[in-house]
Scaffold this active site. Structure first.
Site, PDB file in Angstrom:
ATOM      1  N   CYS A 160     -17.123   3.229 -25.298  1.00 40.37           N
ATOM      2  CA  CYS A 160     -18.019   2.841 -26.376  1.00 40.37           C
ATOM      3  C   CYS A 160     -19.428   2.881 -25.794  1.00 40.37           C
ATOM      4  CB  CYS A 160     -17.699   1.435 -26.876  1.00 40.37           C
ATOM      5  SG  CYS A 160     -19.014   0.775 -27.908  1.00 40.37           S
ATOM      6  N   CYS A 168     -17.249  -2.900 -32.306  1.00 38.40           N
ATOM      7  CA  CYS A 168     -18.589  -2.756 -32.889  1.00 38.40           C
ATOM      8  C   CYS A 168     -18.711  -1.548 -33.812  1.00 38.40           C
ATOM      9  CB  CYS A 168     -19.643  -2.682 -31.789  1.00 38.40           C
ATOM     10  SG  CYS A 168     -19.640  -1.113 -30.914  1.00 38.40           S
ATOM     11  N   LYS A 220      13.899  -2.985   2.062  1.00 34.23           N
ATOM     12  CA  LYS A 220      13.141  -1.765   2.317  1.00 34.23           C
ATOM     13  C   LYS A 220      11.749  -1.982   1.738  1.00 34.23           C
ATOM     14  CE  LYS A 220      13.760   3.217   2.172  1.00 34.23           C
ATOM     15  NZ  LYS A 220      12.497   3.709   1.644  1.00 34.23           N
ATOM     16  N   LEU A 247      15.390   8.078   6.229  1.00 33.49           N
ATOM     17  CA  LEU A 247      16.667   7.404   6.007  1.00 33.49           C
ATOM     18  C   LEU A 247      17.437   8.144   4.934  1.00 33.49           C
ATOM     19  CD1 LEU A 247      15.433   3.696   5.826  1.00 33.49           C
ATOM     20  CD2 LEU A 247      16.791   4.710   7.659  1.00 33.49           C
ATOM     21  N   LYS A 258      19.196   2.180  -2.634  1.00 33.01           N
ATOM     22  CA  LYS A 258      18.055   2.124  -3.554  1.00 33.01           C
ATOM     23  C   LYS A 258      18.358   1.290  -4.793  1.00 33.01           C
ATOM     24  CE  LYS A 258      15.102   5.174  -1.729  1.00 33.01           C
ATOM     25  NZ  LYS A 258      13.786   5.563  -2.046  1.00 33.01           N
ATOM     26  N   ASP A 265     -14.096 -19.685  10.105  1.00 32.78           N
ATOM     27  CA  ASP A 265     -15.291 -18.847  10.122  1.00 32.78           C
ATOM     28  C   ASP A 265     -16.315 -19.345  11.132  1.00 32.78           C
ATOM     29  OD1 ASP A 265     -14.346 -17.113   8.291  1.00 32.78           O
ATOM     30  OD2 ASP A 265     -15.340 -18.034   6.565  1.00 32.78           O
ATOM     31  N   TYR A 292      10.119  -3.799  11.622  1.00 32.15           N
ATOM     32  CA  TYR A 292      11.573  -3.752  11.490  1.00 32.15           C
ATOM     33  C   TYR A 292      12.327  -3.047  12.610  1.00 32.15           C
ATOM     34  CZ  TYR A 292      10.106   0.656   9.420  1.00 32.15           C
ATOM     35  OH  TYR A 292       9.502   1.856   9.196  1.00 32.15           O
ATOM     36  N   CYS A 324     -22.470  -4.043 -28.255  1.00 36.34           N
ATOM     37  CA  CYS A 324     -21.023  -4.235 -28.376  1.00 36.34           C
ATOM     38  C   CYS A 324     -20.617  -5.576 -27.738  1.00 36.34           C
ATOM     39  CB  CYS A 324     -20.338  -3.059 -27.685  1.00 36.34           C
ATOM     40  SG  CYS A 324     -18.563  -3.044 -27.862  1.00 36.34           S
ATOM     41  N   CYS A 331     -15.265   2.339 -31.900  1.00 42.95           N
ATOM     42  CA  CYS A 331     -15.032   1.108 -31.148  1.00 42.95           C
ATOM     43  C   CYS A 331     -14.455   0.012 -32.050  1.00 42.95           C
ATOM     44  CB  CYS A 331     -16.343   0.629 -30.524  1.00 42.95           C
ATOM     45  SG  CYS A 331     -16.164  -0.936 -29.659  1.00 42.95           S
ATOM     46  N   GLU A 368       5.942  -1.314   8.319  1.00 45.61           N
ATOM     47  CA  GLU A 368       5.425  -0.784   7.071  1.00 45.61           C
ATOM     48  C   GLU A 368       4.141  -1.539   6.729  1.00 45.61           C
ATOM     49  OE1 GLU A 368       7.558   1.560   6.074  1.00 45.61           O
ATOM     50  OE2 GLU A 368       6.982   2.009   4.014  1.00 45.61           O
ATOM     51  N   ASP A 393     -10.527 -22.369   6.002  1.00 45.29           N
ATOM     52  CA  ASP A 393     -11.183 -21.080   6.179  1.00 45.29           C
ATOM     53  C   ASP A 393     -12.568 -21.287   6.776  1.00 45.29           C
ATOM     54  OD1 ASP A 393      -8.978 -20.166   4.972  1.00 45.29           O
ATOM     55  OD2 ASP A 393      -9.969 -19.347   3.184  1.00 45.29           O
ATOM     56  N   TYR A 394     -13.222 -22.358   6.315  1.00 47.15           N
ATOM     57  CA  TYR A 394     -14.576 -22.624   6.777  1.00 47.15           C
ATOM     58  C   TYR A 394     -14.607 -22.880   8.279  1.00 47.15           C
ATOM     59  CZ  TYR A 394     -19.080 -24.847   7.392  1.00 47.15           C
ATOM     60  OH  TYR A 394     -20.317 -25.156   7.850  1.00 47.15           O
ATOM     61  N   ASP A 430       8.046  -1.244   0.640  1.00 53.57           N
ATOM     62  CA  ASP A 430       7.508  -0.029   0.046  1.00 53.57           C
ATOM     63  C   ASP A 430       6.020   0.096   0.348  1.00 53.57           C
ATOM     64  OD1 ASP A 430       7.731   2.283  -1.295  1.00 53.57           O
ATOM     65  OD2 ASP A 430       7.747   1.404  -3.297  1.00 53.57           O
ATOM     66  N   GLU A 472      18.289  -5.439   5.710  1.00 52.32           N
ATOM     67  CA  GLU A 472      16.883  -5.821   5.570  1.00 52.32           C
ATOM     68  C   GLU A 472      16.383  -5.248   4.259  1.00 52.32           C
ATOM     69  OE1 GLU A 472      14.835  -4.078   8.984  1.00 52.32           O
ATOM     70  OE2 GLU A 472      16.738  -4.389  10.034  1.00 52.32           O
TER      71      GLU A 472
HETATM   72  P1  AMP Z   1      12.358   7.448   3.338  1.00 60.04           P
HETATM   73  O1  AMP Z   1      10.842   7.579   3.458  1.00 60.04           O
HETATM   74  O2  AMP Z   1      12.804   7.266   1.934  1.00 60.04           O
HETATM   75  O3  AMP Z   1      13.076   8.454   4.127  1.00 60.04           O
HETATM   76  O4  AMP Z   1      12.685   6.031   3.998  1.00 60.04           O
HETATM   77  C1  AMP Z   1      12.444   5.813   5.342  1.00 60.04           C
HETATM   78  C2  AMP Z   1      11.306   4.880   5.479  1.00 60.04           C
HETATM   79  O5  AMP Z   1      11.604   3.597   4.965  1.00 60.04           O
HETATM   80  C3  AMP Z   1      10.976   4.606   6.899  1.00 60.04           C
HETATM   81  O6  AMP Z   1      10.149   5.591   7.438  1.00 60.04           O
HETATM   82  C4  AMP Z   1      10.272   3.298   6.836  1.00 60.04           C
HETATM   83  O7  AMP Z   1       8.878   3.511   6.742  1.00 60.04           O
HETATM   84  C5  AMP Z   1      10.693   2.685   5.520  1.00 60.04           C
HETATM   85  N1  AMP Z   1      11.266   1.338   5.659  1.00 60.04           N
HETATM   86  C6  AMP Z   1      10.915   0.280   4.905  1.00 60.04           C
HETATM   87  N2  AMP Z   1      11.569  -0.825   5.243  1.00 60.04           N
HETATM   88  C7  AMP Z   1      12.390  -0.496   6.272  1.00 60.04           C
HETATM   89  C8  AMP Z   1      13.329  -1.214   7.069  1.00 60.04           C
HETATM   90  N3  AMP Z   1      13.573  -2.521   6.853  1.00 60.04           N
HETATM   91  N4  AMP Z   1      13.969  -0.544   8.044  1.00 60.04           N
HETATM   92  C9  AMP Z   1      13.740   0.776   8.250  1.00 60.04           C
HETATM   93  N5  AMP Z   1      12.880   1.514   7.526  1.00 60.04           N
HETATM   94  C10 AMP Z   1      12.200   0.902   6.542  1.00 60.04           C
HETATM   95 ZN    ZN Z   2     -18.260  -1.150 -28.980  1.00 58.20          ZN
END
Ligand code: AMP
Ligand code: ZN
Length: 666
Positions: A421, A406, A113, A81, A309, A35, A222, A427, A403, A170, A31-32, A115, A111
């Protein structure tokens, strides 16, 4: 090598290191070293603005401020989806597909999904030109400045990329990055964020991109859309994107049948917690792009893709006891102590109950059989009670009134979820917590002293506050458990060395509630020394940029406490830095005092952020919108026409970058 070549070669080198570090997770320099190279590049770029490049790795640190995110239309719509929850759902989907396509072979790409928050990136000639949120699918917000700070998003592609395309992905926070961020927030006296997903999504709309740059965000890609891409399958899409420098998780599989798809979903249903980030399911896509085109879209989603899901993971166990933790700021957190239970691959013994309202809402009681869930949060949480198993003689949980550490009566301020507290001087966990914060890396960074030693020193009666650290002697420390000559010496030296730490960090170290690193910097700059800050009124505080009522109240409160003043006076007498250094002061003048500036557009010799800093350093004020109170509009290239019109109507003088710099030469 001439300067331009040097700049180009540094950019290429840094680009490659970014790629190795953030996309491949295989850094090849420290890292150094990184930088140092980055600093060198930044220096050359400042000296030679003529070689500006919108894809330079130096832009990763951010600094652009977006007040209003512009709404832009997606060239290709971003669809949702359809969801499925079982093997039967998936088989039904396969039948529907076969009915449309006829009797042909269909392969699927599986793939994970991810989040987080969806994003669409537009590349032209290999350069990132635009990043837009999903919005309603037809149009979203332009968040390009913020996305540019995410190191795994390439600003410049490599390989045989098409001339123009959109790529979707994502934006996520890894669990580790999220936990680290939260630990830092808690240390700064701020509330932790609830989960990685919302935090990632919220990060995209921060106005100051340098704040986004500090968050450990990642972008997982994706899908690609565009004309004449010459790609035949989804699996190839993933490969191609990877080869152009994008971060595309390798957890993806080409499957010949829904049976194989089920193997993939079954596997990840169990192993998803081994991943560094959160996933809430699997996305199954028809692999052939030609078949995808044939299948087309419903009103809302592609017919060729399906989300599967995962079930939220739950365990059932007994809640043995509710205990209460006291944090550095006195905040009380109720904790459920559970009969150990296996959940998502780890043994869970404790779960968070958040606060009194949460306990009341769930009506959770000691002895209850409870449902524990591991969602986004690092600490599992209780999501419900099995009331059928409750003892007849059980009583509602009475939240503590005093508390546990204390004995002081707790308070709960209007509008706050947490009890506190108020005994901050007496404390124990608050005392040691404050000292631990004081010595921490981003504060006084005292080498040779750790959190456990602080507790030990406190227990032995050697320290009661952080000022006491400075009178500790080797002779006092040596008799302590596990203390040797050398470690005692290191401790004393470490404490002594911290006297050189600059004012803004000392201010942060004091542990004033809501005064995190950034706020401490602002206050240090505005008040220049501790005496001015200690006597500042609420009104004087709130006129400082970004200081609101909540922070101002907290600062005034801190310095109205005689014991705090005494500690500060003692620290002063030991020689800690309580004012800006000569060097910091020299860059500051009063030349622009009383003048308000609005800065707009792109500048030639200086970045917009540095320009703003110069205004503030010289006593001026920066405002984001033009009003009759604006003294000057500093106009750069590509300034919005509406700003110009408004300035002209209100008679606000419009000046150039050169005009502005001349003001400071006077
Ligand atoms: P939903 O929001 O439940 O309708 O799910 C659709 C969203 O899933 C998409 O808009 C993507 O942002 C997300 N997503 C996450 N991983 C994937 C993936 N591998 N392929 C396609 N969509 C994905
Ligand atoms: Zn306290």
């Amino acid at each position: 090598m001439n300067i331009q070549e040097k700049i180009t070669s540094l950019r290429e080198e840094l680009r490659e290191h970014n790629y190795k570090y953030y996309v491949l997770d295989e850094p090849s320099i420290s890292d150094y070293e990184f930088d140092m190279k980055l600093k060198e590049l930044q220096k050359l770029e400042v000296e030679h603005p003529e070689f500006y490049d919108a894809t330079s790795p130096s832009l990763r640190v951010g600094g652009m401020v977006t007040k209003n995110f512009e709404t832009v239309a997606h060239e290709h719509r971003m669809y949702s989806l359809d969801n499925s929850y079982s093997k039967e759902d998936l088989e039904d989907w396969e039948k529907r597909i076969q009915r449309i396509l006829g009797d042909v072979e269909v392969e699927f790409t599986c793939e994970l999904k991810y989040d987080g928050a969806s994003i669409s990136l537009t590349y032209e000639d290999g350069r990132l030109v635009k990043a837009v949120t999903r919005g309603d699918g037809f149009q979203g917000d332009d968040v390009t400045n913020n996305i540019k700070t995410i190191k795994s998003v390439p600003l410049q592609l490599k390989g045989d990329y098409p001339p123009k395309f959109d790529i979707r992905g994502e934006i996520i926070l890894t669990l580790e990055g999220f936990a680290k961020m939260n630990a830092e927030r808690v240390e700064a006296g701020e509330d932790p964020y609830m989960n990685p997903r919302n935090t990632a999504s919220g990060s995209l709309k921060l106005q100051d991109s340098s704040l986004v740059a500090q968050r450990p965000l990642e972008c997982l890609l994706y899908s690609i859309t565009g004309d004449n891409l010459g790609i035949a399958s989804q699996f190839e899409v993933l490969d191609k994107a990877r080869s152009w420098g994008f971060k595309v998780p390798t957890v993806a599989k080409l499957c010949k049948s829904t049976a194989e798809v089920m193997q993939f979903t079954d596997y990840w249903e169990v192993h998803r917690h081994d991943l560094p980030y959160e996933t809430d399911g699997v996305v199954v896509k028809v692999n052939s792009i030609q078949q995808q085109e044939e299948l087309g879209y419903t009103a809302k989603s592609p017919r060729w893709a399906m989300a599967y899901k995962f079930k939220a993971e739950q365990a059932i166990t007994t809640l043995n006891k509710i205990t209460y933790q006291v944090g550095r700021t006195g905040a009380i957190t109720p904790v459920a102590n559970l009969e150990p239970v296996l959940l998502a691959g780890t043994t869970v013994k404790r779960a968070s109950l958040h606060n009194a309202d949460q306990i009341a809402k769930l009506d959770v009681r000691e002895g209850d059989t409870v449902f524990v869930e591991k969602g986004g949060e690092i600490i599992p949480k209780i999501v419900g009670v099995d009331f059928t198993k409750r003892d007849m003689d059980s009583n509602p949980t009475a939240y503590i009134t005093h508390c546990p550490e204390c004995g002081t009566e707790l308070i709960r301020k209007e509008g706050e979820a947490q009890h506190f507290c108020p005994n901050d001087v007496g404390c124990p966990p608050q005392i040691t917590g404050r000292i631990q914060h004081f010595i921490s890396r981003k504060a006084m960074d005292i080498e040779g002293l750790g959190g456990e030693t602080v507790e030990l020193l406190f227990k032995e009666g050697l320290i009661e506050n952080y000022a006491d650290l400075y009178t500790l002697t080797k002779e006092q420390i040596l008799p302590l458990e596990r203390m040797a000559e050398k470690s005692a010496e290191n401790l004393v030296n470490g404490v002594s060395a911290s006297k050189a730490i600059p004012f803004e960090r000392v201010l942060f170290a004091l542990g004033i509630r809501y005064v995190g690193e950034t706020v401490a910097k602002k206050l240090a700059k505005a008040f220049k020394d501790i005496d001015a800050l200690m006597t500042a009124s609420q009104e004087q505080l709130v006129i400082v940029d970004e200081i609101g009522d909540r922070i101002a109240e907290s600062v005034v409160g801190f310095f109205s406490e005689p014991s705090n003043i005494e500690v500060v006076e003692r620290l002063k007498s030991y020689g800690l830095q309580f004012s800006l250094s000569q060097e910091q002061l020299e860059n500051q003048t009063d030349l622009l005092k009383g003048q308000t500036f609005v800065v707009s557009g792109v500048f030639e010799t200086i970045s917009r952020n540095d320009l703003k800093k110069m205004i503030e350093d010289n006593g001026g004020k920066v405002s984001s919108s033009i009003s009759s109170k604006t003294s000057f509009l500093v106009a750069g290239d590509k300034m919005g026409p509406s700003k110009r019109t408004k300035a002209e109507t209100l008679g606000v003088p419009i000046i150039s970058e050169q005009d502005f710099l001349q003001k400071l030469e006077a």
